[in-house]
Design a protein around this motif. Structure first.
Motif, PDB file in Angstrom:
ATOM      1  N   SER A 157       0.842  -1.296  -0.102  1.00 38.31           N
ATOM      2  CA  SER A 157       0.023  -0.056   0.078  1.00 38.31           C
ATOM      3  C   SER A 157       0.830   1.180   0.210  1.00 38.31           C
ATOM      4  O   SER A 157       0.409   2.255  -0.175  1.00 38.31           O
ATOM      5  N   LEU A 158       2.015   1.212   0.216  1.00 33.69           N
ATOM      6  CA  LEU A 158       2.992   2.356   0.282  1.00 33.69           C
ATOM      7  C   LEU A 158       3.600   2.561  -1.037  1.00 33.69           C
ATOM      8  O   LEU A 158       4.057   1.731  -1.574  1.00 33.69           O
ATOM      9  N   ILE A 159       3.420   3.999  -1.225  1.00 35.52           N
ATOM     10  CA  ILE A 159       3.839   4.008  -2.878  1.00 35.52           C
ATOM     11  C   ILE A 159       4.650   5.341  -2.809  1.00 35.52           C
ATOM     12  O   ILE A 159       4.475   6.261  -2.513  1.00 35.52           O
ATOM     13  N   TYR A 160       6.091   4.735  -3.459  1.00 36.80           N
ATOM     14  CA  TYR A 160       7.026   5.851  -3.514  1.00 36.80           C
ATOM     15  C   TYR A 160       7.658   5.743  -5.011  1.00 36.80           C
ATOM     16  O   TYR A 160       7.582   4.601  -5.463  1.00 36.80           O
ATOM     17  N   PRO A 199       8.917  14.676   6.236  1.00 35.62           N
ATOM     18  CA  PRO A 199       7.643  15.638   6.944  1.00 35.62           C
ATOM     19  C   PRO A 199       6.768  14.532   7.371  1.00 35.62           C
ATOM     20  O   PRO A 199       6.848  13.416   7.120  1.00 35.62           O
ATOM     21  N   PRO A 200       5.956  14.909   8.331  1.00 32.57           N
ATOM     22  CA  PRO A 200       5.088  13.992   8.898  1.00 32.57           C
ATOM     23  C   PRO A 200       4.202  13.541   8.143  1.00 32.57           C
ATOM     24  O   PRO A 200       3.861  14.153   7.081  1.00 32.57           O
ATOM     25  N   GLY A 201       3.561  12.207   8.185  1.00 39.44           N
ATOM     26  CA  GLY A 201       2.633  11.738   7.224  1.00 39.44           C
ATOM     27  C   GLY A 201       3.041  11.288   5.943  1.00 39.44           C
ATOM     28  O   GLY A 201       2.244  11.021   5.236  1.00 39.44           O
ATOM     29  N   THR A 202       4.523  11.120   5.929  1.00 41.60           N
ATOM     30  CA  THR A 202       4.811  10.612   4.685  1.00 41.60           C
ATOM     31  C   THR A 202       5.186   8.989   4.471  1.00 41.60           C
ATOM     32  O   THR A 202       5.613   8.516   3.651  1.00 41.60           O
ATOM     33  N   GLY A 203       4.464   8.342   5.587  1.00 44.38           N
ATOM     34  CA  GLY A 203       4.663   7.108   5.742  1.00 44.38           C
ATOM     35  C   GLY A 203       5.760   6.381   6.318  1.00 44.38           C
ATOM     36  O   GLY A 203       6.136   5.262   6.209  1.00 44.38           O
ATOM     37  N   LYS A 204       6.757   7.204   6.887  1.00 43.21           N
ATOM     38  CA  LYS A 204       7.882   6.726   7.559  1.00 43.21           C
ATOM     39  C   LYS A 204       7.615   5.413   8.463  1.00 43.21           C
ATOM     40  O   LYS A 204       8.329   4.529   8.389  1.00 43.21           O
ATOM     41  N   THR A 205       6.723   5.704   9.236  1.00 45.49           N
ATOM     42  CA  THR A 205       6.706   4.878  10.597  1.00 45.49           C
ATOM     43  C   THR A 205       6.005   3.436   9.922  1.00 45.49           C
ATOM     44  O   THR A 205       6.341   2.273  10.239  1.00 45.49           O
ATOM     45  N   SER A 206       5.046   3.628   9.045  1.00 44.78           N
ATOM     46  CA  SER A 206       4.378   2.490   8.434  1.00 44.78           C
ATOM     47  C   SER A 206       5.555   1.651   7.297  1.00 44.78           C
ATOM     48  O   SER A 206       5.552   0.388   7.504  1.00 44.78           O
ATOM     49  N   ILE A 349      -1.862   6.294  -5.278  1.00 43.07           N
ATOM     50  CA  ILE A 349      -2.669   6.121  -4.074  1.00 43.07           C
ATOM     51  C   ILE A 349      -3.966   6.310  -4.138  1.00 43.07           C
ATOM     52  O   ILE A 349      -4.782   5.458  -3.731  1.00 43.07           O
ATOM     53  N   GLY A 414       0.932  11.575   2.335  1.00 44.01           N
ATOM     54  CA  GLY A 414      -0.007  10.502   2.063  1.00 44.01           C
ATOM     55  C   GLY A 414      -0.758  10.022   2.947  1.00 44.01           C
ATOM     56  O   GLY A 414      -2.111   9.663   2.603  1.00 44.01           O
ATOM     57  N   ARG A 415      -0.637  10.717   3.974  1.00 42.13           N
ATOM     58  CA  ARG A 415      -1.645  10.252   5.135  1.00 42.13           C
ATOM     59  C   ARG A 415      -3.031  11.192   4.826  1.00 42.13           C
ATOM     60  O   ARG A 415      -4.162  10.601   4.825  1.00 42.13           O
ATOM     61  N   ARG A 418      -5.036   9.490   1.986  1.00 42.36           N
ATOM     62  CA  ARG A 418      -5.582   8.268   2.201  1.00 42.36           C
ATOM     63  C   ARG A 418      -6.869   8.516   3.090  1.00 42.36           C
ATOM     64  O   ARG A 418      -7.771   7.759   2.985  1.00 42.36           O
TER      65      ARG A 418
HETATM   66  P1  ADP Z   1       4.976   9.417   9.199  1.00 41.53           P
HETATM   67  O1  ADP Z   1       5.634   8.283  10.176  1.00 41.53           O
HETATM   68  O2  ADP Z   1       5.889   9.799   8.063  1.00 41.53           O
HETATM   69  O3  ADP Z   1       4.047  10.362  10.099  1.00 41.53           O
HETATM   70  P2  ADP Z   1       2.958   7.248   8.995  1.00 41.53           P
HETATM   71  O4  ADP Z   1       3.596   6.177   8.595  1.00 41.53           O
HETATM   72  O5  ADP Z   1       2.395   7.520  10.236  1.00 41.53           O
HETATM   73  O6  ADP Z   1       3.658   8.542   8.420  1.00 41.53           O
HETATM   74  O7  ADP Z   1       1.918   7.425   7.668  1.00 41.53           O
HETATM   75  C1  ADP Z   1       0.586   7.567   7.961  1.00 41.53           C
HETATM   76  C2  ADP Z   1      -0.458   6.813   6.781  1.00 41.53           C
HETATM   77  O8  ADP Z   1      -0.499   7.569   5.765  1.00 41.53           O
HETATM   78  C3  ADP Z   1       0.414   5.361   6.324  1.00 41.53           C
HETATM   79  O9  ADP Z   1      -0.235   4.383   7.259  1.00 41.53           O
HETATM   80  C4  ADP Z   1      -0.542   5.426   4.949  1.00 41.53           C
HETATM   81  O10 ADP Z   1      -1.655   4.909   4.880  1.00 41.53           O
HETATM   82  C5  ADP Z   1      -0.458   6.659   4.525  1.00 41.53           C
HETATM   83  N1  ADP Z   1       0.803   7.413   3.608  1.00 41.53           N
HETATM   84  C6  ADP Z   1       1.789   8.061   3.908  1.00 41.53           C
HETATM   85  N2  ADP Z   1       2.626   7.991   2.746  1.00 41.53           N
HETATM   86  C7  ADP Z   1       2.400   7.295   1.879  1.00 41.53           C
HETATM   87  C8  ADP Z   1       2.555   6.858   0.492  1.00 41.53           C
HETATM   88  N3  ADP Z   1       3.875   7.347  -0.034  1.00 41.53           N
HETATM   89  N4  ADP Z   1       1.751   5.970   0.108  1.00 41.53           N
HETATM   90  C9  ADP Z   1       0.924   5.475   0.627  1.00 41.53           C
HETATM   91  N5  ADP Z   1       0.318   5.544   1.816  1.00 41.53           N
HETATM   92  C10 ADP Z   1       0.742   6.550   2.281  1.00 41.53           C
END
Ligand code: ADP
Length: 454
Positions: A157-160, A199-206, A349, A414-415, A418
């Motif tokens: 699901s993560l798209i880069y 930046p926040p919400g870019t999917g790093k933790t995921s 996405i 990304g957050r 979604r």
């Molecule tokens: P961060 O740690 O960077 O703040 P998160 O891992 O909490 O970000 O991301 C939150 C959610 O946003 C992810 O679970 C995913 O659903 C979505 N998301 C963020 N970046 C992407 C991406 N590049 N492709 C797909 N989904 C993304």
């Protein structure tokens, strides 16, 4: 008979009359990393929760099935063969992964170009286990047995763009291989610390969690057990501030115990590491008690200790986009910037969101299936430039709208992307049986509204 040994015997008898130095030990016999020039393609097979079959048996059965199959390879699911009762009973799904990087210009890999590497796994349904000590003394953290049901599908699901996921996977795979082969760290140095920042919400933790899940699957023949321990660096301070570094030491002692079991592969995820730097700075300037500096130092010391264990990978994230002034940035081997999604990533996405809504019946589908066939970004770009394709088919009309929506979302994380389809749905005046085209129109409005509030 062992040919190496017979060689040694020959040398020994020929020089029997004159004493000579002992023969050198035979070189270790290890399989070559790549046995031929076919492309290794991963095939992942997920066992049913009820299955008790041996992983080796299932792997052999799938290898036999793939030999017979003689088809071309592209990413995606392969049906479990119903005429094979053993596989049908035990296997939930089979999927070909990661051919993308080999496949350019929509070519597909032909079966004789491919060497399938089959990984069989079963998802753990245990769920997270918090604070394993039960005495309430440990800072907040979560622990999962991997591969976990919660992280299933996260990687896909993560798209880069720019092969970020592949780069991380290959990096971690090389690190584990070097460890496995006992490469002398004084001669070639590497470690197992990854830092993702952006930046926040870019999917790093995921991405960290998804990477741990992937590696637990890919390396399960060497490490039959994998665990992920998630520590939120911020919570070390907010919650346990006055408890000093002892708690951190205790938490890491737990991790150390996991690591001592050599069949365990342990992932330690430390989120928001920038809070460590902030705490240290505050302590130095005297605005916070020196306690916090002890916590930071304890954490760094513990990380250094862990680093020497071969079966641990430390994954860290930071929301600081500029240079991070923190001691352990130097310790990280791979520092990857994870930025906001590009136009192509935004398109993909949103496309995956639309497909899910069609599949689950929220959006109607003119294509008479539970799958909305909207071409991917690359073919959309290509086809939209061809006049004969334009406007002729609803499909291409949809592509165009999807592209417009992706363009309208510039600057969104990304957050937020979604979440957008949900917000769009909630804003519809008639949300029942909505057609994708109307939905996309509304989505553009919703996106503009969201962006104006940023
Ligand atoms: P961060 O740690 O960077 O703040 P998160 O891992 O909490 O970000 O991301 C939150 C959610 O946003 C992810 O679970 C995913 O659903 C979505 N998301 C963020 N970046 C992407 C991406 N590049 N492709 C797909 N989904 C993304």
């Amino acid at each position: 008979p062992d040919p190496d040994m017979s060689d040694q015997n020959a040398v020994a008898s020929a020089s029997a009359s004159a004493p000579s130095p002992p023969p050198p030990p035979p070189p270790p016999r290890l399989p070559p990393v790549l046995a031929d020039d076919r492309v290794s393609v991963s095939v992942e097979a997920c066992l049913k929760p009820s299955s008790t079959a041996r992983i080796d048996d299932v792997r052999s059965a799938i290898e036999r099935m793939l030999e017979k199959r003689s088809l071309s390879y592209i990413d995606g699911p392969i049906p479990v063969p119903l005429d094979d009762p053993f596989l049908a009973e035990n296997v939930e799904r089979i999927r070909i992964c990661d051919t993308d990087e080999w496949v350019q210009n929509h070519e597909i890999l032909l079966f004789w170009q491919v060497k399938p590497v089959v990984h069989v796994f079963q998802l753990s349904e245990e769920g997270p286990c918090e604070d394993v000590s039960g005495d309430g003394q440990l800072p907040s953290f979560n622990e999962w047995m991997l591969p976990a049901k919660e992280f299933d599908g996260m990687w896909e699901s993560l798209i880069y763009e720019s092969g970020l996921k592949q780069r991380l996977l290959r990096y971690a795979a090389s690190a584990l291989l070097f460890t496995e082969r006992g490469i002398d760290p004084f001669l070639v140095s590497w470690n197992r610390i990854i830092l993702l920042h952006g930046p926040p919400g870019t999917g790093k933790t995921s991405l960290c969690k998804a990477l741990a899940q992937k590696l637990s699957i890919r390396f399960n023949s060497r490490y039959p057990q994998s665990q992920l321990v998630e520590v939120n660096a911020h919570s070390l301070f907010s919650k346990w501030f006055s408890e000093s570094g002892k708690l951190v030491a205790k938490l890491f002692q737990k991790i150390q115990e996991m690591v001592e079991e050599e069949n365990n592969l342990v992932f330690v995820l430390i989120d928001e590491v920038e809070s460590l730097a902030a705490a240290r700075k505050a302590a130095l300037s005297g605005s916070e008690p020196s306690d916090s500096i002890r916590v930071v130092n304890a954490l760094l010391t513990q990380m250094d200790k862990l680093k020497s264990s071969p079966n641990v990978i430390i994954l860290t994230t930071s929301n600081i986009t500029t240079a991070i002034d923190i001691a352990f940035v130097d310790r990280a081997d791979i520092k990857a910037y994870v930025g906001p999604p590009t136009l192509q990533a935004r398109y993909e996405i949103l496309r995956s969101c639309m497909q899910e809504l069609v599949k689950k019946g929220i959006l109607s589908n003119f294509q008479d299936s539970d799958h909305l066939v909207v071409p991917n970004f690359a073919s959309t770009k290509e086809n939209l430039n061809m006049p004969e394709m334009q406007e002729t088919q609803t499909k291409f009309h949809l592509c165009k709208q999807l592209l417009e929506a992706a363009e309208a979302c510039e600057g969104m994380s990304g957050r937020s992307l979604r979440k957008l389809p949900f917000l769009t749905h909630a804003a519809l005046s008639n949300p029942y049986n909505c057609d994708p085209s109307r939905f996309l129109c509304k989505m553009v409005d919703t996106a503009r509204g969201e962006l104006s509030e940023l």
